[in-house]
Design a protein around this motif. Structure first.
Motif, PDB file in Angstrom:
ATOM      1  N   VAL A  26      25.661  80.276  19.048  1.00  0.00           N
ATOM      2  CA  VAL A  26      25.095  81.148  17.967  1.00  0.00           C
ATOM      3  C   VAL A  26      23.375  80.726  18.188  1.00  0.00           C
ATOM      4  CG1 VAL A  26      24.615  81.081  15.574  1.00  0.00           C
ATOM      5  CG2 VAL A  26      26.976  81.324  16.667  1.00  0.00           C
ATOM      6  N   VAL A  27      22.965  79.581  18.291  1.00  0.00           N
ATOM      7  CA  VAL A  27      21.733  79.217  18.635  1.00  0.00           C
ATOM      8  C   VAL A  27      21.052  80.048  19.805  1.00  0.00           C
ATOM      9  CG1 VAL A  27      20.178  77.564  19.298  1.00  0.00           C
ATOM     10  CG2 VAL A  27      21.933  76.960  17.453  1.00  0.00           C
ATOM     11  N   ALA A  28      21.732  79.937  20.875  1.00  0.00           N
ATOM     12  CA  ALA A  28      21.349  80.843  21.901  1.00  0.00           C
ATOM     13  C   ALA A  28      21.218  82.378  21.674  1.00  0.00           C
ATOM     14  CB  ALA A  28      22.493  80.457  23.064  1.00  0.00           C
ATOM     15  N   LYS A  29      22.031  82.822  20.950  1.00  0.00           N
ATOM     16  CA  LYS A  29      22.189  84.516  20.806  1.00  0.00           C
ATOM     17  C   LYS A  29      21.077  84.705  19.976  1.00  0.00           C
ATOM     18  CE  LYS A  29      25.205  87.855  19.969  1.00  0.00           C
ATOM     19  NZ  LYS A  29      26.937  88.448  19.903  1.00  0.00           N
ATOM     20  N   GLN A  30      20.466  83.846  19.004  1.00  0.00           N
ATOM     21  CA  GLN A  30      19.248  84.254  18.195  1.00  0.00           C
ATOM     22  C   GLN A  30      18.060  84.348  19.037  1.00  0.00           C
ATOM     23  OE1 GLN A  30      18.678  81.872  14.697  1.00  0.00           O
ATOM     24  NE2 GLN A  30      20.850  81.535  14.451  1.00  0.00           N
ATOM     25  N   LEU A  31      17.967  83.696  20.128  1.00  0.00           N
ATOM     26  CA  LEU A  31      17.064  83.575  21.268  1.00  0.00           C
ATOM     27  C   LEU A  31      17.341  84.493  22.421  1.00  0.00           C
ATOM     28  CD1 LEU A  31      16.278  79.578  21.177  1.00  0.00           C
ATOM     29  CD2 LEU A  31      14.927  81.791  19.703  1.00  0.00           C
ATOM     30  N   GLY A  32      18.395  85.112  22.385  1.00  0.00           N
ATOM     31  CA  GLY A  32      18.976  86.052  23.700  1.00  0.00           C
ATOM     32  C   GLY A  32      18.944  85.134  25.041  1.00  0.00           C
ATOM     33  N   ILE A  33      19.271  83.760  24.863  1.00  0.00           N
ATOM     34  CA  ILE A  33      19.634  82.999  26.211  1.00  0.00           C
ATOM     35  C   ILE A  33      20.625  82.579  26.237  1.00  0.00           C
ATOM     36  CG2 ILE A  33      17.123  82.249  25.940  1.00  0.00           C
ATOM     37  CD1 ILE A  33      18.200  79.657  24.873  1.00  0.00           C
ATOM     38  N   ASN A  34      21.239  81.594  27.403  1.00  0.00           N
ATOM     39  CA  ASN A  34      22.334  81.140  27.802  1.00  0.00           C
ATOM     40  C   ASN A  34      22.569  80.013  26.845  1.00  0.00           C
ATOM     41  OD1 ASN A  34      24.380  79.728  29.407  1.00  0.00           O
ATOM     42  ND2 ASN A  34      24.461  81.447  30.572  1.00  0.00           N
ATOM     43  N   PRO A  35      23.929  80.047  26.246  1.00  0.00           N
ATOM     44  CA  PRO A  35      24.272  78.774  25.483  1.00  0.00           C
ATOM     45  C   PRO A  35      24.025  77.522  26.402  1.00  0.00           C
ATOM     46  CG  PRO A  35      25.864  80.605  25.637  1.00  0.00           C
ATOM     47  CD  PRO A  35      24.882  80.767  26.361  1.00  0.00           C
ATOM     48  N   ARG A  36      24.039  77.330  27.666  1.00  0.00           N
ATOM     49  CA  ARG A  36      24.030  76.035  28.395  1.00  0.00           C
ATOM     50  C   ARG A  36      22.687  75.484  28.352  1.00  0.00           C
ATOM     51  NH1 ARG A  36      28.090  75.575  33.246  1.00  0.00           N
ATOM     52  NH2 ARG A  36      27.329  73.608  32.768  1.00  0.00           N
ATOM     53  N   VAL A  37      21.849  76.487  28.079  1.00  0.00           N
ATOM     54  CA  VAL A  37      20.199  76.052  28.148  1.00  0.00           C
ATOM     55  C   VAL A  37      20.024  75.291  26.913  1.00  0.00           C
ATOM     56  CG1 VAL A  37      17.929  76.895  28.061  1.00  0.00           C
ATOM     57  CG2 VAL A  37      19.448  78.025  29.395  1.00  0.00           C
ATOM     58  N   VAL A  38      20.643  75.712  25.628  1.00  0.00           N
ATOM     59  CA  VAL A  38      20.562  74.972  24.544  1.00  0.00           C
ATOM     60  C   VAL A  38      21.073  73.555  24.584  1.00  0.00           C
ATOM     61  CG1 VAL A  38      21.356  74.981  22.281  1.00  0.00           C
ATOM     62  CG2 VAL A  38      21.016  77.039  23.243  1.00  0.00           C
ATOM     63  N   GLY A  39      22.261  73.205  25.120  1.00  0.00           N
ATOM     64  CA  GLY A  39      22.859  72.021  25.828  1.00  0.00           C
ATOM     65  C   GLY A  39      21.685  71.248  26.545  1.00  0.00           C
ATOM     66  N   TYR A  40      21.041  71.955  27.282  1.00  0.00           N
ATOM     67  CA  TYR A  40      20.228  71.137  28.145  1.00  0.00           C
ATOM     68  C   TYR A  40      19.029  70.702  27.279  1.00  0.00           C
ATOM     69  CZ  TYR A  40      18.059  70.303  32.662  1.00  0.00           C
ATOM     70  OH  TYR A  40      17.433  69.339  33.869  1.00  0.00           O
ATOM     71  N   ALA A  41      18.514  71.643  26.503  1.00  0.00           N
ATOM     72  CA  ALA A  41      17.259  71.349  25.729  1.00  0.00           C
ATOM     73  C   ALA A  41      17.590  70.158  24.626  1.00  0.00           C
ATOM     74  CB  ALA A  41      17.020  72.501  24.778  1.00  0.00           C
ATOM     75  N   LEU A  42      18.977  70.131  24.134  1.00  0.00           N
ATOM     76  CA  LEU A  42      19.241  69.163  22.909  1.00  0.00           C
ATOM     77  C   LEU A  42      19.433  67.640  23.725  1.00  0.00           C
ATOM     78  CD1 LEU A  42      21.581  70.762  20.544  1.00  0.00           C
ATOM     79  CD2 LEU A  42      19.202  70.201  20.609  1.00  0.00           C
ATOM     80  N   HIS A  43      19.839  67.776  25.153  1.00  0.00           N
ATOM     81  CA  HIS A  43      20.057  66.524  25.835  1.00  0.00           C
ATOM     82  C   HIS A  43      18.548  65.798  26.016  1.00  0.00           C
ATOM     83  CE1 HIS A  43      21.832  63.884  28.714  1.00  0.00           C
ATOM     84  NE2 HIS A  43      20.822  63.972  29.688  1.00  0.00           N
ATOM     85  N   SER A  44      17.559  66.556  26.260  1.00  0.00           N
ATOM     86  CA  SER A  44      16.138  65.507  26.317  1.00  0.00           C
ATOM     87  C   SER A  44      15.890  65.272  25.170  1.00  0.00           C
ATOM     88  CB  SER A  44      15.200  66.899  26.977  1.00  0.00           C
ATOM     89  OG  SER A  44      14.771  67.721  25.933  1.00  0.00           O
ATOM     90  N   ASN A  45      16.419  65.788  24.089  1.00  0.00           N
ATOM     91  CA  ASN A  45      16.084  65.271  22.428  1.00  0.00           C
ATOM     92  C   ASN A  45      14.732  64.460  22.316  1.00  0.00           C
ATOM     93  OD1 ASN A  45      16.720  64.703  20.283  1.00  0.00           O
ATOM     94  ND2 ASN A  45      18.052  62.894  20.770  1.00  0.00           N
ATOM     95  N   PRO A  46      13.584  65.496  22.411  1.00  0.00           N
ATOM     96  CA  PRO A  46      12.197  64.950  22.314  1.00  0.00           C
ATOM     97  C   PRO A  46      11.786  64.335  21.015  1.00  0.00           C
ATOM     98  CG  PRO A  46      12.385  67.332  22.049  1.00  0.00           C
ATOM     99  CD  PRO A  46      13.580  66.885  22.329  1.00  0.00           C
ATOM    100  N   GLU A  47      12.317  64.629  19.721  1.00  0.00           N
ATOM    101  CA  GLU A  47      11.983  63.988  18.630  1.00  0.00           C
ATOM    102  C   GLU A  47      13.360  63.510  17.634  1.00  0.00           C
ATOM    103  OE1 GLU A  47       8.936  66.363  16.429  1.00  0.00           O
ATOM    104  OE2 GLU A  47       9.703  67.785  17.854  1.00  0.00           O
ATOM    105  N   PRO A  48      14.026  62.313  18.001  1.00  0.00           N
ATOM    106  CA  PRO A  48      15.178  61.808  17.390  1.00  0.00           C
ATOM    107  C   PRO A  48      14.756  61.665  16.115  1.00  0.00           C
ATOM    108  CG  PRO A  48      14.586  60.621  19.510  1.00  0.00           C
ATOM    109  CD  PRO A  48      13.473  61.555  19.396  1.00  0.00           C
ATOM    110  N   GLY A  49      15.527  61.814  15.145  1.00  0.00           N
ATOM    111  CA  GLY A  49      15.409  61.891  13.567  1.00  0.00           C
ATOM    112  C   GLY A  49      14.782  63.211  13.165  1.00  0.00           C
ATOM    113  N   VAL A  50      14.093  63.521  13.745  1.00  0.00           N
ATOM    114  CA  VAL A  50      13.507  64.976  13.323  1.00  0.00           C
ATOM    115  C   VAL A  50      14.372  66.130  13.681  1.00  0.00           C
ATOM    116  CG1 VAL A  50      11.336  66.454  13.357  1.00  0.00           C
ATOM    117  CG2 VAL A  50      11.150  63.885  13.658  1.00  0.00           C
TER     118      VAL A  50
END
Length: 99
Positions: A26-50
DNA sequence: CCGTTGACCAGGC
DNA sequence: GGCCTGGCCAACG
């Protein structure tokens, strides 16, 4: 320095309200991108707690094994603390999933 | 520049 | 319900 795609993903995730979850797809669809990219982005996790990355789950409500902070157990605890109930050890009730 | 790597998903068995 | 497969595409090295 993450790309613009990642920045956009983090902004969407920040908008997920407490007590609710959203699927990667659902997050991916709002941006028109592949769902796997969303997982990839969250894995880097730049702002823990935010960035409430624990509120992102599979489409069927199950949790990912690759959660960056302590795996499924830590993620489940965070969700339960927000009042979210589970149908099994690692799967949230479908009623909490946003479209 | 190009091959590999995923916190995915849909479909089939 | 679970497991396997193919496709997806930005980021990384």
């Amino acid at each position: 320095m993450p790309g613009e795609t990642f920045i956009a993903i983090y902004e969407i995730v920040k908008r997920i309200p407490m007590g609710k979850v959203a699927s990667y797809g659902v997050v991916a669809k709002q941006l028109g991108i592949n769902p796997r990219v969303v997982g990839y982005a969250l894995h880097s996790n730049p702002e823990p707690g935010v960035i409430p990355c624990h509120r992102v789950v599979f489409k069927d409500g199950s949790l990912s094994k690759g959660f960056a902070f302590g795996g499924e157990d830590a993620q489940r605890e965070l969700l339960e603390k927000e009042g979210i109930r589970f149908v099994s050890q690692s799967k949230v009730k479908s009623e909490y999933i946003l479209n």
